[in-house]
Write a protein that holds these residues in place. Structure first.
Motif, mmCIF file in Angstrom:
data_model
loop_
_atom_site.group_PDB
_atom_site.id
_atom_site.type_symbol
_atom_site.label_atom_id
_atom_site.label_comp_id
_atom_site.label_asym_id
_atom_site.label_seq_id
_atom_site.Cartn_x
_atom_site.Cartn_y
_atom_site.Cartn_z
ATOM 1 N N ALA A 1 0.830 -1.204 0.000
ATOM 2 C CA ALA A 1 0.000 0.000 0.000
ATOM 3 C C ALA A 1 0.867 1.256 0.000
ATOM 4 O O ALA A 1 2.045 1.241 0.363
ATOM 5 C CB ALA A 1 -0.924 -0.005 1.217
ATOM 6 N N LEU A 2 0.250 2.363 -0.430
ATOM 7 C CA LEU A 2 0.915 3.660 -0.450
ATOM 8 C C LEU A 2 0.201 4.604 0.506
ATOM 9 O O LEU A 2 -1.007 4.484 0.740
ATOM 10 C CB LEU A 2 0.901 4.251 -1.866
ATOM 11 N N ARG A 3 0.956 5.540 1.057
ATOM 12 C CA ARG A 3 0.399 6.513 1.998
ATOM 13 C C ARG A 3 0.503 7.908 1.379
ATOM 14 O O ARG A 3 1.579 8.344 0.971
ATOM 15 C CB ARG A 3 1.158 6.465 3.321
ATOM 16 N N LEU A 4 -0.629 8.601 1.305
ATOM 17 C CA LEU A 4 -0.688 9.940 0.708
ATOM 18 C C LEU A 4 -1.027 10.970 1.776
ATOM 19 O O LEU A 4 -1.939 10.772 2.584
ATOM 20 C CB LEU A 4 -1.750 9.984 -0.397
ATOM 21 N N SER A 5 -0.276 12.071 1.774
ATOM 22 C CA SER A 5 -0.552 13.190 2.674
ATOM 23 C C SER A 5 -0.568 14.473 1.855
ATOM 24 O O SER A 5 0.369 14.741 1.098
ATOM 25 C CB SER A 5 0.515 13.299 3.776
ATOM 26 N N ILE A 6 -1.641 15.253 1.997
ATOM 27 C CA ILE A 6 -1.770 16.523 1.276
ATOM 28 C C ILE A 6 -2.153 17.612 2.269
ATOM 29 O O ILE A 6 -3.096 17.448 3.051
ATOM 30 C CB ILE A 6 -2.831 16.448 0.161
ATOM 31 N N ALA A 7 -1.405 18.696 2.252
ATOM 32 C CA ALA A 7 -1.715 19.857 3.082
ATOM 33 C C ALA A 7 -1.973 21.047 2.170
ATOM 34 O O ALA A 7 -1.159 21.349 1.288
ATOM 35 C CB ALA A 7 -0.567 20.159 4.039
ATOM 36 N N VAL A 8 -3.114 21.702 2.366
ATOM 37 C CA VAL A 8 -3.435 22.910 1.606
ATOM 38 C C VAL A 8 -2.850 24.101 2.353
ATOM 39 O O VAL A 8 -3.169 24.331 3.522
ATOM 40 C CB VAL A 8 -4.954 23.071 1.437
ATOM 41 N N LEU A 9 -1.976 24.838 1.694
ATOM 42 C CA LEU A 9 -1.287 25.955 2.335
ATOM 43 C C LEU A 9 -1.999 27.264 2.008
ATOM 44 O O LEU A 9 -2.321 27.526 0.844
ATOM 45 C CB LEU A 9 0.165 26.030 1.861
ATOM 46 N N PRO A 10 -2.247 28.094 3.014
ATOM 47 C CA PRO A 10 -2.887 29.390 2.742
ATOM 48 C C PRO A 10 -1.956 30.306 1.950
ATOM 49 O O PRO A 10 -0.776 30.443 2.277
ATOM 50 C CB PRO A 10 -3.160 29.953 4.141
ATOM 51 N N VAL A 11 -2.477 30.900 0.881
ATOM 52 C CA VAL A 11 -1.701 31.803 0.034
ATOM 53 C C VAL A 11 -2.194 33.228 0.255
ATOM 54 O O VAL A 11 -3.396 33.503 0.177
ATOM 55 C CB VAL A 11 -1.826 31.421 -1.453
ATOM 56 N N LYS A 12 -1.270 34.110 0.541
ATOM 57 C CA LYS A 12 -1.592 35.519 0.760
ATOM 58 C C LYS A 12 -0.997 36.330 -0.383
ATOM 59 O O LYS A 12 0.219 36.436 -0.524
ATOM 60 C CB LYS A 12 -1.017 35.999 2.095
ATOM 61 N N TYR A 13 -1.869 36.879 -1.224
ATOM 62 C CA TYR A 13 -1.415 37.688 -2.349
ATOM 63 C C TYR A 13 -1.256 39.138 -1.904
ATOM 64 O O TYR A 13 -2.179 39.728 -1.335
ATOM 65 C CB TYR A 13 -2.404 37.595 -3.510
ATOM 66 N N MET A 14 -0.079 39.692 -2.164
ATOM 67 C CA MET A 14 0.210 41.054 -1.731
ATOM 68 C C MET A 14 -0.593 42.077 -2.537
ATOM 69 O O MET A 14 -0.946 43.135 -2.029
ATOM 70 C CB MET A 14 1.708 41.346 -1.872
ATOM 71 N N GLU A 15 -0.876 41.770 -3.819
ATOM 72 C CA GLU A 15 -1.647 42.697 -4.646
ATOM 73 C C GLU A 15 -3.047 42.149 -4.921
ATOM 74 O O GLU A 15 -4.033 42.652 -4.423
ATOM 75 C CB GLU A 15 -0.927 42.976 -5.984
ATOM 76 N N HIS A 16 -3.139 41.083 -5.707
ATOM 77 C CA HIS A 16 -4.433 40.515 -6.062
ATOM 78 C C HIS A 16 -4.245 39.038 -6.331
ATOM 79 O O HIS A 16 -3.140 38.566 -6.600
ATOM 80 C CB HIS A 16 -5.021 41.205 -7.303
ATOM 81 N N GLU A 17 -5.337 38.280 -6.256
ATOM 82 C CA GLU A 17 -5.263 36.852 -6.510
ATOM 83 C C GLU A 17 -4.880 36.591 -7.960
ATOM 84 O O GLU A 17 -5.205 37.363 -8.858
ATOM 85 C CB GLU A 17 -6.608 36.187 -6.210
ATOM 86 N N VAL A 18 -4.177 35.466 -8.173
ATOM 87 C CA VAL A 18 -3.742 35.095 -9.513
ATOM 88 C C VAL A 18 -4.770 34.138 -10.104
ATOM 89 O O VAL A 18 -4.872 32.986 -9.693
ATOM 90 C CB VAL A 18 -2.349 34.434 -9.487
ATOM 91 N N HIS A 19 -5.557 34.636 -11.045
ATOM 92 C CA HIS A 19 -6.511 33.798 -11.768
ATOM 93 C C HIS A 19 -5.889 33.507 -13.128
ATOM 94 O O HIS A 19 -6.033 34.277 -14.075
ATOM 95 C CB HIS A 19 -7.856 34.506 -11.924
ATOM 96 N N ALA A 20 -5.184 32.386 -13.222
ATOM 97 C CA ALA A 20 -4.377 32.125 -14.414
ATOM 98 C C ALA A 20 -4.979 31.094 -15.342
ATOM 99 O O ALA A 20 -4.447 30.866 -16.413
ATOM 100 C CB ALA A 20 -2.983 31.656 -13.989
ATOM 101 N N GLY A 21 -6.113 30.465 -14.951
ATOM 102 C CA GLY A 21 -6.568 29.349 -15.755
ATOM 103 C C GLY A 21 -5.471 28.293 -15.783
ATOM 104 O O GLY A 21 -4.705 28.150 -14.835
ATOM 105 N N PRO A 22 -5.346 27.533 -16.859
ATOM 106 C CA PRO A 22 -4.317 26.498 -16.904
ATOM 107 C C PRO A 22 -2.941 27.022 -17.282
ATOM 108 O O PRO A 22 -1.979 26.272 -17.288
ATOM 109 C CB PRO A 22 -4.846 25.550 -17.984
#
Length: 435
Positions: free
Chosen positions: A320-341
């Protein structure tokens, strides 16, 4: 009054390039094998490990970014795609003067291939720095060698795939059907294949380069995809779409639009098998891009970009494999990056996003089809920097339990453009790749 209108019209037309001017510029682009308008600058400190599919090699050149554009007349053209190189991507010094006006990207090569339904990925290792295009109703493979500026033709898929999901691990390219089909091609089984380029040789004959010593090989499908359907099942076939995927070291992780959770494949195994590693789907849309020891992905379908720590390893329970994922809070100094793909990692501190817009003043009427097509596309490139680089250079397993804020600031913006007077551009088919 009429005379004044004619004078103003002449003054406006004086600055408007003619079709002949654009065709002359395009011929110059095709004859030139290096970037002309944009100054080439050496960028230091790029992290090779941040390039998906790359091997660590301290002696090789820094990574570069490329734009692959599909032309408007792709259905009738033998060379439906063009490759442009993005240069000077390092964040500029705030004190340095910024250049005014748009810079035009020079054309590297046009790719001779079957046009429809292709996707592109990058393969970078000690031996090669290639852009690989795969897919379409013909299932063919086309390769652009960025070091030698050469187009190479590869083997066909065993089953044609329309806009397949491509994942590169070392010298191997994996292709999976984005939406599997049980009855018709494209996307008829096999749904998952691999092309091993490690022993491939480039042979040139009659002015055409192609690969020898490699072929696409069928692999096991993720076990969550229904395989043995009953006659009743064929009356109402399931709609399966691969919605999220990522390459973590030598592992491929995928999630679908069903509540099937997340599956992982160890590409190093002699006989790779899929393992279910989580009951939940991956927490991002599309592909997550490695950026040092973290990953960048879209938290929603059209952004913003979020950060993740992803760690997968063998567990103490058999295979078996063990998966760990942590979502890190991102703080944008100017504005959020909406980049699509369209975003890519540059080094441990910087990444860039790309947005495209058609030039509404460049539309031209095709005399044969009587359809309008754009001759120019505006390319806006923004480079971002992570303020604390230590957050992306520490080993991911050491910080899985820590969720530091990722502070991101905008460093530079570039206004670029591409132009093609004869072939125009398709508004739907662009690929942004780093190698």
């Amino acid at each position: 009054m009429e005379c004044g209108k004619r004078k103003r019209r002449r003054r406006r037309n004086r600055h408007r390039p003619s079709i002949a001017d654009l065709e002359l510029e395009e011929r110059k682009d095709i004859d030139q094998n290096h970037i002309g308008d944009l100054p080439m600058k050496e960028t230091k400190g790029l992290n090779d490990k941040a390039i998906v599919g790359g091997d660590s090699d301290e002696g090789r050149d820094p990574s570069s970014a490329y734009l692959v554009a599909c032309h408007w007349d792709w259905s009738s053209s033998s060379k439906p795609y063009s490759v442009y190189k993005m240069v000077d991507l390092a964040p500029s010094d705030a004190s340095s003067p910024s250049s005014s006006g748009q810079k035009r990207l020079k054309l590297l090569r046009r790719l001779e291939t079957k046009p429809d339904g292709k996707m592109f990925t990058s393969v970078r290792s000690r031996h090669r720095a290639w852009i690989v295009g795969v897919g379409g109703t013909q299932g063919d493979t086309v390769i652009f060698d960025t070091k030698k500026n050469k187009v190479i033709h590869g083997p066909n898929l065993n089953s044609a795939k329309w806009r397949p999901v491509l994942m590169a691990v070392g010298d191997k390219v994996y292709a999976m059907s984005r939406s599997p089909s049980w009855v018709l091609e494209p996307d008829f089984p096999p749904w998952f294949e691999v092309l091993d380029l490690s022993q491939a040789k480039v042979v040139t004959a009659a002015g055409r380069s192609y690969l020898e010593g490699c072929s696409w090989i069928d692999l096991l499908n993720p076990p969550c995809i229904p395989w043995a359907l009953t006659p009743t099942d064929y009356t109402m076939l399931p709609t399966v779409i691969l919605v999220s995927y990522v390459v973590v070291a030598n592992y491929i992780l995928v999630s679908f639009n069903k509540q099937w959770g997340t599956y992982a494949l160890d590409t190093r195994a002699n006989e790779p098998e899929w393992h279910k590693v989580d009951d939940r789907r991956l927490p991002f849309f599309g592909c997550a891009t490695q950026h040092g020891s973290i990953f960048l992905g879209l938290s929603q379908k059209d952004g913003p970009i979020s950060a993740y720590r992803i760690h997968i390893a063998p567990s103490d329970k058999g295979n078996a494999l063990r998966l760990s994922i942590a979502v890190l809070p991102v703080k944008y100094m100017e504005h959020e990056v909406h980049a699509g793909p369209c975003f890519s990692s540059l080094d441990n501190k910087c990444f860039c996003s790309l947005s495209l817009s058609l030039d509404s003043h460049s539309f031209t009427l095709n005399p044969d089809s009587r359809e309008l097509f754009p001759r120019k596309v505006h390319v806006n490139l923004t480079t971002y920097q992570i303020e604390d680089p230590s957050l992306v250079v520490n080993p991911e397993e050491a910080l899985l339990d820590v969720k530091p804020d990722i502070a991101v600031s905008s460093q530079s913006e570039q206004a670029l453009k591409i132009a093609s007077s004869k072939h125009g551009f398709s508004p739907f088919a662009f690929a942004f790749l780093s190698i």
